[in-house]
Design a protein around this motif. Sequence first.
Motif, PDB file in Angstrom:
ATOM      1  N   THR A   3       0.850  -1.195   0.000  1.00  0.00           N
ATOM      2  CA  THR A   3       0.000   0.000   0.000  1.00  0.00           C
ATOM      3  C   THR A   3       0.886   1.246   0.000  1.00  0.00           C
ATOM      4  O   THR A   3       1.879   1.311   0.723  1.00  0.00           O
ATOM      5  CB  THR A   3      -0.915   0.022   1.240  1.00  0.00           C
ATOM      6  OG1 THR A   3      -0.102  -0.078   2.407  1.00  0.00           O
ATOM      7  CG2 THR A   3      -1.923  -1.109   1.200  1.00  0.00           C
ATOM      8  N   ARG A  21      -0.532   1.114  -9.845  1.00  0.00           N
ATOM      9  CA  ARG A  21      -1.626   0.163 -10.059  1.00  0.00           C
ATOM     10  C   ARG A  21      -1.254  -0.852 -11.145  1.00  0.00           C
ATOM     11  O   ARG A  21      -1.503  -2.036 -11.009  1.00  0.00           O
ATOM     12  CB  ARG A  21      -2.902   0.913 -10.475  1.00  0.00           C
ATOM     13  CG  ARG A  21      -3.698   1.411  -9.272  1.00  0.00           C
ATOM     14  CD  ARG A  21      -4.777   2.372  -9.698  1.00  0.00           C
ATOM     15  NE  ARG A  21      -5.614   1.838 -10.756  1.00  0.00           N
ATOM     16  CZ  ARG A  21      -6.654   1.022 -10.584  1.00  0.00           C
ATOM     17  NH1 ARG A  21      -6.992   0.673  -9.371  1.00  0.00           N
ATOM     18  NH2 ARG A  21      -7.357   0.598 -11.598  1.00  0.00           N
ATOM     19  N   THR A  26      -1.078  -0.933  -4.391  1.00  0.00           N
ATOM     20  CA  THR A  26      -2.368  -0.316  -4.055  1.00  0.00           C
ATOM     21  C   THR A  26      -2.144   1.133  -3.589  1.00  0.00           C
ATOM     22  O   THR A  26      -1.810   1.368  -2.433  1.00  0.00           O
ATOM     23  CB  THR A  26      -3.058  -1.117  -2.929  1.00  0.00           C
ATOM     24  OG1 THR A  26      -3.092  -2.481  -3.330  1.00  0.00           O
ATOM     25  CG2 THR A  26      -4.468  -0.621  -2.677  1.00  0.00           C
ATOM     26  N   THR A  28      -3.201   5.059  -2.604  1.00  0.00           N
ATOM     27  CA  THR A  28      -4.280   5.949  -2.141  1.00  0.00           C
ATOM     28  C   THR A  28      -3.760   7.375  -2.320  1.00  0.00           C
ATOM     29  O   THR A  28      -2.632   7.670  -1.923  1.00  0.00           O
ATOM     30  CB  THR A  28      -4.568   5.713  -0.641  1.00  0.00           C
ATOM     31  OG1 THR A  28      -5.081   4.396  -0.493  1.00  0.00           O
ATOM     32  CG2 THR A  28      -5.581   6.715  -0.101  1.00  0.00           C
ATOM     33  N   ASP A 116     -10.040   3.134 -10.644  1.00  0.00           N
ATOM     34  CA  ASP A 116     -10.730   3.250  -9.361  1.00  0.00           C
ATOM     35  C   ASP A 116      -9.762   3.330  -8.179  1.00  0.00           C
ATOM     36  O   ASP A 116     -10.045   2.848  -7.087  1.00  0.00           O
ATOM     37  CB  ASP A 116     -11.741   2.111  -9.184  1.00  0.00           C
ATOM     38  CG  ASP A 116     -11.090   0.755  -9.407  1.00  0.00           C
ATOM     39  OD1 ASP A 116      -9.850   0.740  -9.599  1.00  0.00           O
ATOM     40  OD2 ASP A 116     -11.806  -0.258  -9.398  1.00  0.00           O
ATOM     41  N   ALA A 117      -8.599   3.945  -8.398  1.00  0.00           N
ATOM     42  CA  ALA A 117      -7.678   4.186  -7.273  1.00  0.00           C
ATOM     43  C   ALA A 117      -8.414   5.028  -6.230  1.00  0.00           C
ATOM     44  O   ALA A 117      -9.260   5.857  -6.568  1.00  0.00           O
ATOM     45  CB  ALA A 117      -6.438   4.931  -7.766  1.00  0.00           C
ATOM     46  N   GLU A 118      -8.082   4.817  -4.964  1.00  0.00           N
ATOM     47  CA  GLU A 118      -8.769   5.564  -3.900  1.00  0.00           C
ATOM     48  C   GLU A 118      -8.271   7.015  -3.851  1.00  0.00           C
ATOM     49  O   GLU A 118      -7.070   7.261  -3.725  1.00  0.00           O
ATOM     50  CB  GLU A 118      -8.496   4.882  -2.555  1.00  0.00           C
ATOM     51  CG  GLU A 118      -9.239   5.538  -1.401  1.00  0.00           C
ATOM     52  CD  GLU A 118      -8.876   4.946  -0.042  1.00  0.00           C
ATOM     53  OE1 GLU A 118      -9.692   5.079   0.869  1.00  0.00           O
ATOM     54  OE2 GLU A 118      -7.780   4.366   0.088  1.00  0.00           O
ATOM     55  N   TYR A 119      -9.196   7.946  -3.954  1.00  0.00           N
ATOM     56  CA  TYR A 119      -8.871   9.379  -3.818  1.00  0.00           C
ATOM     57  C   TYR A 119      -9.551   9.915  -2.567  1.00  0.00           C
ATOM     58  O   TYR A 119     -10.754   9.680  -2.366  1.00  0.00           O
ATOM     59  CB  TYR A 119      -9.417  10.177  -5.008  1.00  0.00           C
ATOM     60  CG  TYR A 119      -8.482  10.244  -6.197  1.00  0.00           C
ATOM     61  CD1 TYR A 119      -7.622  11.327  -6.380  1.00  0.00           C
ATOM     62  CD2 TYR A 119      -8.461   9.224  -7.141  1.00  0.00           C
ATOM     63  CE1 TYR A 119      -6.769  11.392  -7.482  1.00  0.00           C
ATOM     64  CE2 TYR A 119      -7.608   9.282  -8.245  1.00  0.00           C
ATOM     65  CZ  TYR A 119      -6.767  10.373  -8.401  1.00  0.00           C
ATOM     66  OH  TYR A 119      -5.915  10.433  -9.488  1.00  0.00           O
ATOM     67  N   LEU A 120      -8.818  10.635  -1.746  1.00  0.00           N
ATOM     68  CA  LEU A 120      -9.429  11.311  -0.597  1.00  0.00           C
ATOM     69  C   LEU A 120      -9.235  12.808  -0.787  1.00  0.00           C
ATOM     70  O   LEU A 120      -8.144  13.342  -0.564  1.00  0.00           O
ATOM     71  CB  LEU A 120      -8.752  10.854   0.710  1.00  0.00           C
ATOM     72  CG  LEU A 120      -8.815   9.357   1.041  1.00  0.00           C
ATOM     73  CD1 LEU A 120      -7.983   9.036   2.283  1.00  0.00           C
ATOM     74  CD2 LEU A 120     -10.274   8.926   1.260  1.00  0.00           C
TER      75      LEU A 120
END
Length: 401
Positions: A3, A21, A26, A28, A116-120
Amino acid sequence: MTTVLISGGGIAGPALAFWLRRHGFTPTIVEVAAGPRPGGQTVDLRGISRVVAERMGLLPAIAERQLHERGFEYVDARGRRQAAMPAELFDGAGPVAELEILRGDLAGILAAATGDAEYLYGYSVTELEQDASGVLVTFASGLRRRFDLVVGADGVHSRVRRLAFGPHDRFVQHLGGYSSYFTVEAPEDLQHWMKVYSAPGGLWVGLRPDHDPQFAKALLGFRSPVLDYDYRDAAQQRQLIRERFTGLGWHTRHLLSELDRADDFYFDSTSRVVVPEWSQGRIALVGDAGYCGSPLAGHGTALALVGAYVLAGELATADGDHLRAFPAYQCRMQAYVDQRMELPPGGIRMAMPMSSAGIGYRNFTTRLMTSRPFVGLMAKLVVGKPDAIELPAYARDQAHW
Ligand SMILES: Cc1cc2nc3c(=O)[nH]c(=O)nc-3n(C[C@H](O)[C@H](O)[C@H](O)COP(=O)(O)OP(=O)(O)OC[C@H]3O[C@@H](n4cnc5c(N)ncnc54)[C@H](O)[C@@H]3O)c2cc1C
């Protein structure tokens, strides 16, 4: 599944997420802004950065948004041409490149390509505690999460660099100027040229075409020693601009009248970032956060794209072992970074002269150097040397080319 937390969703961050990716990591991404930041002027893709964009499969999307600038022109206070460099003079290898796109468009294309990578969004890192097995990250919201690795892709004012490497001033050198960029209604006389009007006092008023002919990208830049201002306070920055530019000629009045309603207003110092070691344990830097020659040097986007490609590739080659990957990334990139951080001859003094005589001299030398007897010599100066890096073909990318 290693990660990786990436701080910064500009250019380097999404490019790194894309490659991570693809290599099976993984990622973020945390971005302090509420969504993708649309602003910025034209950036060009040439040489090795174009190869990276091609390997990402982005050239068709970039071509759809491609700009067609006819060249670069200095004008006077009444908009009359003083000197010009048409794009064809250097076969698309001069100041206006063959493949040009707005920075905001490129950022959007990159973000879309990360799948669809995690974006915050609206998140920012406040603490980083690393140990033998990972990094415990605390966010401003109070959320705490563990990641195997952390990468700072958060630009010149990088929070990750501040937390893990040392104070801002240790790595960031002010080069004597500030610039703002924002979108305005296009004046009729732009005609697909990038135009710049210089006024005494080291003031730059620039306009570049947008891909939508109704709009243009404004640039207002000025020379100044370090100013005491809040780099997150856009109202204060707009005021700094107004104080300096009110009363100037050409389209300045129009630009100032659009200043308050531009929702992509961006302001920053002309600064250089030099970090001797780009990693500290499990934490690394990519793009402007780690190496930036300033807008005067250009190449910021190219360095970010290539840096992201190499960092992800070296992590993949080392099976996620950061102790091998991070030094290999720096070793492969260093000569290229040093080359592309070099400032053009004369630096800010030549680009933004203080006096009328200095402006006249710069316009005269530009006319002279673009005239037939000297154009070959000028080509050598502006076209420059080939990129000082050999781009490896990392194992898992190749299947996709
Ligand atoms: C809105 C904008 C407009 C720009 N316009 C120009 C231009 O016109 N000309 C030019 O030469 N350069 C411009 N730049 C800089 C240029 O994008 C970079 O030099 C280059 O592309 C390298 O990209 P980068 O991803 O390293 O940095 P950047 O593109 O600066 O991206 C860094 C990202 O990190 C985010 N960030 C900052 N702090 C934090 C934090 N604490 N936590 C989470 N995220 C954070 C920022 O909001 C930004 O989205 C602009 C940058 C931005 C953000």
